[in-house]
Design a protein around this motif. Structure first.
Motif, PDB file in Angstrom:
ATOM      1  N   UNK A   1       0.869  -1.170   0.000  1.00 12.30           N
ATOM      2  CA  UNK A   1       0.000   0.000   0.000  1.00 12.30           C
ATOM      3  C   UNK A   1       0.909   1.223   0.000  1.00 12.30           C
ATOM      4  N   UNK A   2       0.744   2.081  -0.989  1.00 10.88           N
ATOM      5  CA  UNK A   2       1.596   3.265  -1.123  1.00 10.88           C
ATOM      6  C   UNK A   2       1.348   4.233   0.019  1.00 10.88           C
ATOM      7  N   UNK A   3       2.388   4.978   0.353  1.00 12.97           N
ATOM      8  CA  UNK A   3       2.278   5.944   1.428  1.00 12.97           C
ATOM      9  C   UNK A   3       1.346   7.082   1.106  1.00 12.97           C
ATOM     10  N   UNK A   4       1.145   7.371  -0.183  1.00 10.87           N
ATOM     11  CA  UNK A   4       0.270   8.473  -0.566  1.00 10.87           C
ATOM     12  C   UNK A   4      -1.201   8.163  -0.344  1.00 10.87           C
ATOM     13  N   UNK A   5      -1.516   6.921   0.004  1.00 12.57           N
ATOM     14  CA  UNK A   5      -2.896   6.595   0.330  1.00 12.57           C
ATOM     15  C   UNK A   5      -3.200   6.934   1.790  1.00 12.57           C
ATOM     16  N   UNK A   6      -2.207   7.384   2.512  1.00 13.64           N
ATOM     17  CA  UNK A   6      -2.392   7.747   3.915  1.00 13.64           C
ATOM     18  C   UNK A   6      -1.608   9.013   4.234  1.00 13.64           C
ATOM     19  N   UNK A   7      -0.718   8.884   5.220  1.00 14.88           N
ATOM     20  CA  UNK A   7       0.047  10.038   5.692  1.00 14.88           C
ATOM     21  C   UNK A   7       1.224  10.391   4.795  1.00 14.88           C
ATOM     22  N   UNK A   8       1.408   9.674   3.715  1.00 11.89           N
ATOM     23  CA  UNK A   8       2.492   9.990   2.792  1.00 11.89           C
ATOM     24  C   UNK A   8       2.341  11.362   2.158  1.00 11.89           C
ATOM     25  N   UNK A   9       1.108  11.841   2.045  1.00  9.76           N
ATOM     26  CA  UNK A   9       0.882  13.185   1.510  1.00  9.76           C
ATOM     27  C   UNK A   9       1.451  14.239   2.463  1.00  9.76           C
ATOM     28  N   UNK A  10       1.295  13.997   3.759  1.00  8.70           N
ATOM     29  CA  UNK A  10       1.826  14.925   4.765  1.00  8.70           C
ATOM     30  C   UNK A  10       3.349  14.947   4.707  1.00  8.70           C
ATOM     31  N   UNK A  11       3.963  13.772   4.601  1.00 11.30           N
ATOM     32  CA  UNK A  11       5.419  13.715   4.555  1.00 11.30           C
ATOM     33  C   UNK A  11       5.965  14.328   3.272  1.00 11.30           C
ATOM     34  N   UNK A  12       5.224  14.209   2.176  1.00  6.62           N
ATOM     35  CA  UNK A  12       5.636  14.865   0.928  1.00  6.62           C
ATOM     36  C   UNK A  12       5.682  16.381   1.099  1.00  6.62           C
ATOM     37  N   UNK A  13       4.652  16.942   1.705  1.00  6.26           N
ATOM     38  CA  UNK A  13       4.589  18.395   1.900  1.00  6.26           C
ATOM     39  C   UNK A  13       5.698  18.848   2.852  1.00  6.26           C
ATOM     40  N   UNK A  14       5.893  18.111   3.957  1.00 15.73           N
ATOM     41  CA  UNK A  14       6.933  18.484   4.915  1.00 15.73           C
ATOM     42  C   UNK A  14       8.327  18.400   4.286  1.00 15.73           C
TER      43      UNK A  14
END
Length: 174
Positions: free
Chosen positions: A73-86
């Protein structure tokens, strides 16, 4: 009249300003501005390490965070979006400090360490949630594990936190 003393005038003395045009600062008694101290040799490697860590966080955020058998399961399906922005915010802050030659504005030297700690906390929380969970797959209980993407995010967040904290200390001592 050979022994006579000169008569002093009771008129006020002319006003002499405290500005010396020959002094570097212009004002008498004010020391000239000293140039900033040179950056130490570990400044550039820490900036580069922080920027590489931000790039690795982006790669890890796009990779699998949870794996079961051969599925992920890719991280962008969860909190991976937050880590991308940070990671993007941290990279922009580090690059801005580097572009200004080690000078900071408005406390921006603390943005990248805060972003690194934010990514690290997010990754640790997600790793605790993912690891050891069991899901039913084709009438069989299968446990989940941490995917390579989450491992990359965790390690890169630690590297970003350490290297950007060192940069913040270096530019703060100038």
């Amino acid at each position: 009249m050979a022994n006579s003393t000169p008569v002093e005038s009771h008129e006020p003395k002319p006003f002499v300003p405290l500005v010396d045009v020959t002094a570097p600062g212009g004002f008498v008694g004010v020391p000239p501005l000293r140039p900033p101290s040179p950056l130490p040799v570990n400044y550039t490697p820490n900036i580069v390490a922080g920027l590489v860590a931000c790039l690795a966080i982006v790669v890890g955020s796009l990779g699998p965070w949870a794996t079961t058998l051969s599925f992920g399961v890719a991280g962008t399906e969860g909190d991976g979006k937050v880590t991308l922005v940070l990671a993007a915010v941290g990279a922009v802050a580090l690059f801005a400090i580097y572009a200004r030659g080690g000078f900071t504005k408005f406390g921006d030297r603390w943005i990248a360490p805060a972003a690194g700690v934010g990514v690290l906390v997010t990754g640790i929380i997600d790793a605790m949630e993912v690891n050891g969970n069991e899901v039913e797959f084709m009438n069989t209980m299968v446990s989940t594990g941490i995917g390579w993407g989450l491992w990359v995010v965790l390690l890169s967040a630690a590297a970003l936190s350490a290297s950007s904290l060192m940069v913040a200390r270096i530019v703060g001592n100038r």
